[in-house]
Each structure stands twice: as structure tokens, then as C-alpha cells.
Design a protein around this motif. Structure first.
Motif, short mmCIF file in Angstrom:
data_model
loop_
_atom_site.label_atom_id
_atom_site.label_comp_id
_atom_site.label_asym_id
_atom_site.label_seq_id
_atom_site.Cartn_x
_atom_site.Cartn_y
_atom_site.Cartn_z
N PRO A 118 55.67 43.79 48.58
CA PRO A 118 54.72 43.19 49.77
C PRO A 118 55.26 43.95 51.17
O PRO A 118 56.54 43.97 51.23
CB PRO A 118 55.04 41.67 49.64
CG PRO A 118 56.02 41.57 49.09
CD PRO A 118 56.18 42.66 47.78
N PRO A 119 54.58 44.23 51.88
CA PRO A 119 54.89 44.58 53.38
C PRO A 119 55.38 43.42 54.12
O PRO A 119 55.24 42.34 53.80
CB PRO A 119 53.78 45.30 54.00
CG PRO A 119 52.66 44.62 53.26
CD PRO A 119 53.03 44.21 51.85
N PRO A 120 56.06 43.84 55.24
CA PRO A 120 56.66 42.60 56.01
C PRO A 120 55.38 41.71 56.45
O PRO A 120 54.46 41.87 56.82
CB PRO A 120 57.26 43.31 57.34
CG PRO A 120 57.61 44.62 56.98
CD PRO A 120 56.62 45.13 55.90
N GLY A 121 55.88 40.12 56.45
CA GLY A 121 54.68 39.37 56.74
C GLY A 121 53.98 38.84 55.71
O GLY A 121 53.27 37.86 55.82
N TYR A 122 54.05 39.45 54.55
CA TYR A 122 53.32 38.99 53.26
C TYR A 122 54.07 38.20 52.46
O TYR A 122 55.35 38.41 52.14
CB TYR A 122 52.66 40.15 52.67
CG TYR A 122 51.37 40.78 53.47
CD1 TYR A 122 50.08 40.51 52.87
CD2 TYR A 122 51.58 41.49 54.61
CE1 TYR A 122 49.07 41.00 53.48
CE2 TYR A 122 50.56 42.04 55.39
CZ TYR A 122 49.21 41.88 54.73
OH TYR A 122 47.97 42.37 55.33
N ILE A 123 53.30 37.55 51.45
CA ILE A 123 53.89 36.92 50.37
C ILE A 123 53.15 37.81 49.04
O ILE A 123 51.98 37.91 49.02
CB ILE A 123 53.29 35.50 50.11
CG1 ILE A 123 54.08 34.64 51.04
CG2 ILE A 123 53.92 35.00 48.75
CD1 ILE A 123 53.60 33.08 51.03
N GLY A 124 53.98 38.53 48.44
CA GLY A 124 53.40 39.27 47.19
C GLY A 124 53.83 38.41 46.00
O GLY A 124 54.61 37.69 45.74
N VAL A 125 52.66 38.47 44.99
CA VAL A 125 52.82 37.77 43.89
C VAL A 125 52.94 38.97 42.54
O VAL A 125 51.80 39.74 42.58
CB VAL A 125 51.82 36.77 43.74
CG1 VAL A 125 52.03 36.13 42.26
CG2 VAL A 125 51.94 35.88 44.87
N PHE A 126 53.76 38.97 41.65
CA PHE A 126 53.46 39.80 40.71
C PHE A 126 52.99 39.12 39.26
O PHE A 126 53.72 38.04 38.89
CB PHE A 126 54.74 40.52 40.30
CG PHE A 126 55.05 41.75 41.03
CD1 PHE A 126 54.30 41.98 42.06
CD2 PHE A 126 56.28 42.39 40.92
CE1 PHE A 126 54.46 43.19 43.15
CE2 PHE A 126 56.62 43.52 41.85
CZ PHE A 126 55.77 43.85 42.83
N ASP A 127 52.02 39.06 38.63
CA ASP A 127 51.34 38.51 37.51
C ASP A 127 51.97 39.55 36.42
O ASP A 127 51.45 40.36 36.06
CB ASP A 127 50.06 38.37 37.69
CG ASP A 127 49.56 37.90 36.23
OD1 ASP A 127 50.12 37.76 35.49
OD2 ASP A 127 48.23 37.56 36.25
N ARG A 128 53.12 39.15 35.82
CA ARG A 128 53.86 40.15 34.97
C ARG A 128 54.64 41.04 36.10
O ARG A 128 54.13 41.34 37.16
CB ARG A 128 53.01 40.76 33.84
CG ARG A 128 52.63 39.90 32.78
CD ARG A 128 51.94 40.75 31.71
NE ARG A 128 51.27 39.85 30.75
CZ ARG A 128 51.77 39.24 29.65
NH1 ARG A 128 53.04 39.30 29.50
NH2 ARG A 128 51.12 38.46 28.89
#
Length: 281
Positions: A118-128
Motif C-alpha cells: 500500500p502507498p502512503p495514506g492507505y490501509i492495504g489488505v492481503f487475502d493470502r
């Protein structure tokens, strides 16, 4: 009267390397005892999460990466829906990792993962995630032992790089029992609207449960670091799973304490312009 101390969900669920981890039946060590209580707590958690996510997005300096791993039917997709659905999708980036493509197989195993950070400012989610390369690759013997064994070190280095660059990595293992998985697989087959979720290959993985359990144990022990800790969330009860993951995410954002930037304009002057400006000229 002494102030009551609220237990930290992260402290209760965190994997501590060297503690002799066993992935047997697991109690819910902290949090709600009923579905109704969990629903109320999740709603309150969601309100606070939304505020902090907006601040993270506005600040645009740091990011959070939530990694979800677990056996089939443990609820990775459900967690994305019920937990990540609490925040503004504008600041959310969800990636589901499937079997690697031909192009991806021509590169290092982290090549496709780096592109989804995820870039700055984001919440990234990895499903696996990149952990599939020390789980399924190990159990199914897709690569030689010396290859998957070296990947633990590569993963630790990768996650340390992320932390250094401003991405807080939160890794959650959704711990489901084989008995609960059986019930969920049956429910998928008996419910026409859910049959699309069923994959006959799920039974192949289920038949090697002990091997996968050992692979997960090794990943949790060898890749649980101060920069990127693992949290084990009991996932047999969906309502507890959702509350626990949301709480871990909330505590992480509270610790980061993101702050929107100060305005670069004169607030009072802009208020005056809006108040007295004639929109028709």
C-alpha cells in the motif's frame, strides 16, 4: 477508585517467538463472550477506525498492511468484508493472491507482492500473501526444501524494509479447527448460493492438515518479529474473529496516531470569504 485497565488485544493474541508455539484448540483469551456483545463492540470500534483511517489518508506519510492467512474457510474473505468494510474504501487497497501466473513464476517470489504494497495514506489488505510460498510451496513440494527454507529469511528482510519505509505490517493467522472447517465445507455444498465457494481441492489440503499446521507453526515462529509480529485469532466463531481483527487494527492505528496536516491557508480568511462572497459576482 483505581482506573480499570483495559487489556490490549494485541498483547493477548501476539505470537511470542521462542514460547513453544502449539496450534491446538485455542480459547478466546480476551474480548466479548457473546455475539450480541461483539456486535456492539465492533460498531464502536468501526467508528474509531473510520476516524483514524481518514487521518492516515490525510496525513499521507505512512501506511498499514494487514496480512490475512489461514486454512480454507477460516474467514479471510469474511474478515475483509466485515472488518475492512468499516472504513472508507477510498483509502483501502485489497489484494487477493492466487496461484502465480507464468510471468510471476519467472521472477522472485516477492516480485508480485512488492507491487501490491500500500502507498502512503492507505490501509492495504492481503487475502493470502507471500506466506503461501512457505506454506503451500512447502507442503505440496512445489520447490526444493532449500528454496522454501531460505524464504523465511527473505520474508523477514522484506518486512523489515517495509517497516523502515513507513509501512506497519500486521499479520493475522485465522486459527480454525478441523471440526469447524468440516461444518463450513458442508454448509457450502448444501447451500446453492455458496456452492461457488467450494473447491474440491480444499479436501486435498484438508487431508494434509497436520502438515499444513506444522508449516504454519514454522512461519509464525520464524517470521514473528518486532517489526512485523504475528497475531493468532481464534476463528471458529465468526463474530469473535471480526471483533478481534478489527481491534488489532484499531490498536495499531491508535499507536500510530496519524494526524491530518495543518492547513496551508488562513482559516479565518477563508471563512470570511465564504460568509461574505457573492456567488453571482
Amino acid at each position: 477508585m483505581a482506573k480499570k485497565t483495559v487489556p490490549s488485544v494485541r498483547d493477548a493474541l501476539r505470537v511470542r517467538p521462542g514460547s513453544g508455539l502449539h496450534l491446538g484448540p485455542r480459547d478466546t483469551p480476551v474480548g466479548p463472550a457473546t455475539k450480541a456483545e461483539a456486535a456492539d463492540l465492533l460498531a464502536a470500534t468501526g467508528e474509531r477506525l473510520a476516524v483514524l483511517q481518514e487521518a492516515l489518508y490525510a496525513e499521507s506519510r505512512r501506511s498499514v498492511l494487514l496480512v490475512l492467512q489461514g486454512m480454507d474457510t477460516s474467514g479471510k474473505g469474511g474478515t475483509v468484508s466485515h472488518v475492512c468494510g468499516l472504513v472508507n474504501p477510498q483509502g483501502l487497497r485489497v489484494t487477493s493472491f492466487k496461484a502465480p501466473t507464468r510471468q510471476e513464476l519467472r521472477h522472485d517470489f516477492l516480485w508480485r507482492v512488492r507491487k501490491q504494497v500500500p502507498p502512503p495514506g492507505y490501509i492495504g489488505v492481503f487475502d493470502r500473501s507471500h506466506y503461501e510460498d512457505v506454506l503451500i510451496a512447502r507442503v505440496q513440494e512445489l520447490v526444493p526444501r532449500e528454496v522454501w527454507d531460505a524464504r523465511y529469511f527473505a520474508i523477514n528482510e522484506f518486512e523489515a524494509e517495509l517497516a523502515e519505509a513507513g509501512t506497519t505490517v500486521v499479520k493475522v493467522f485465522l486459527h480454525i479447527s478441523p471440526e469447524e472447517q468440516r461444518e463450513r465445507l458442508i454448509a457450502r455444498l448444501e447451500t446453492p448460493a455458496k456452492q461457488w465457494k467450494y473447491d474440491p481441492a480444499d479436501l486435498v489440503a484438508r487431508s494434509r492438515w497436520t502438515e499444513y499446521e506444522e508449516a504454519y507453526r514454522a512461519a509464525l515462529e520464524r517470521c514473528g518479529t518486532a517489526a512485523a509480529p504475528w497475531y493468532i485469532v481464534p476463528a471458529d466463531r465468526k463474530w469473535y474473529r471480526n471483533w478481534a481483527v478489527a481491534s488489532v487494527l484499531l490498536e495499531t492505528l491508535e499507536e500510530l496516531a496519524p494526524t491530518p496536516p495543518e492547513p496551508t491557508y488562513d482559516v479565518a480568511a477563508e471563512l470570511a470569504r465564504i460568509t461574505y462572497a457573492d456567488p453571482w459576482g
